[in-house]
Enzyme design. Sequence first.
Site, mmCIF file in Angstrom:
data_model
loop_
_atom_site.group_PDB
_atom_site.id
_atom_site.type_symbol
_atom_site.label_atom_id
_atom_site.label_comp_id
_atom_site.label_asym_id
_atom_site.label_seq_id
_atom_site.Cartn_x
_atom_site.Cartn_y
_atom_site.Cartn_z
ATOM 1 N N LYS A 1 -13.819 33.181 14.165
ATOM 2 C CA LYS A 1 -14.520 32.104 13.457
ATOM 3 C C LYS A 1 -13.627 31.469 12.390
ATOM 4 C CE LYS A 1 -18.959 34.392 14.253
ATOM 5 N NZ LYS A 1 -20.050 35.212 13.665
ATOM 6 N N GLN B 1 -22.360 38.571 8.937
ATOM 7 C CA GLN B 1 -21.992 39.073 10.254
ATOM 8 C C GLN B 1 -22.865 40.260 10.635
ATOM 9 O OE1 GLN B 1 -19.656 37.672 12.367
ATOM 10 N NE2 GLN B 1 -20.499 39.101 13.861
ATOM 11 N N ASP C 1 -26.363 30.016 11.267
ATOM 12 C CA ASP C 1 -26.660 30.903 12.405
ATOM 13 C C ASP C 1 -28.023 30.597 13.011
ATOM 14 O OD1 ASP C 1 -24.476 32.491 12.996
ATOM 15 O OD2 ASP C 1 -24.934 33.980 11.465
#
Length: 363
Positions: free
Chosen positions: A123, A167, A190
């Site tokens: 990422k 994460q 997200d």
Amino acid sequence: MESMKIEYRRQWHYGGFLAQIGDQRESLILSDALTAIFKPSHSPSHSGSHPNPQSPLSSGFHRATGQTRSAAEIMSGKPIAKDIKLRVAAEISRMKAAIGRLPGLAMVLVGYREDSHAYVHIKLKACNEVGIETSIVQLPQDCTQDRLIDVVSSFNSNPSVHGIIVQLPLPEHLDEETIINFVSPEKDVDGFHPLNMGNLALRGREPLFIPCAPKACIELLLRYHVEIIGKNAVVIGRSKIAGLSTSLLLQRHHATVSTLHSFTNNPEQITRRADIVVSDVGIPNIVGCNWLMPGAVVVDMGTNSVKDPNSPRGFRTTGDVCYEEAIKVVSAITLVPGGVGPVVISMLLSNTLDSAKRAYGFT
């Protein structure tokens, strides 16, 4: 191979594996600001393959005729991801020239999982390529929940941060739902916040962000001209990261959707009736050719490490679908790796850009 499949199917039937884990236009899945940018006006380039103009993908496959291609279309996500990244980079350059601002993405990494560190590295690399500024906070495995909440809250209040990623998975002593709820919905790139998930589920409402994995799945289907409206779709798995939100997004595109999970009876029979099959359960080769209708389109979102003594690393990455079997009967299938994965990363970039545009009122 066969013994492995029998073992995995027993896991399916006896449950538990999921604990681990209007019309067809882009305006239904992307914000107004990004619709024009990401409208797939053409199929991705077919590097190393020969596109067939008579492919059933050009107008959707036809269950009634029983016609299938002599060879399955391989749906690679790499050309799609490359195209989206180029378009994101161009928009970021335009934003910088016009208002002197750049999108900012903050990532929080807890613990020492190798896969989590690898995903964060990917990422960060993608953000650097398109011009998104990044911040990362690494916390120890025994980090307290209060400490993690403090870090998330600091990013919530930082005006230069437009997207926040915590994460997953987190260490067991931390409550993922509590942490996700602390992420500002306006920075939830997200797409996991209850507000965004709830709006995705409700007709007439639009989430600020759609989770990247299902967004990538739909983008891939649209780019390869797979007809979704009116088709029977099966989603194997119901995690919030992929399965559940993919089911909701397919319904927004007017597919008839069945979601399979660890308590589903006769999953093979249900899946065999599906025009579109999406799998994300983390069990290699659970979906064999006897699960698939001839001519079906398969999107394999599973990512599994399987021991392979012939590989330099000692393992190889595979999906949930037995590729060698499925390719003989389906009309199209994604690669693993190289299918949905690259597009997921590009959708994270697009969500972050979308957030920055919204924050700065930039159009």
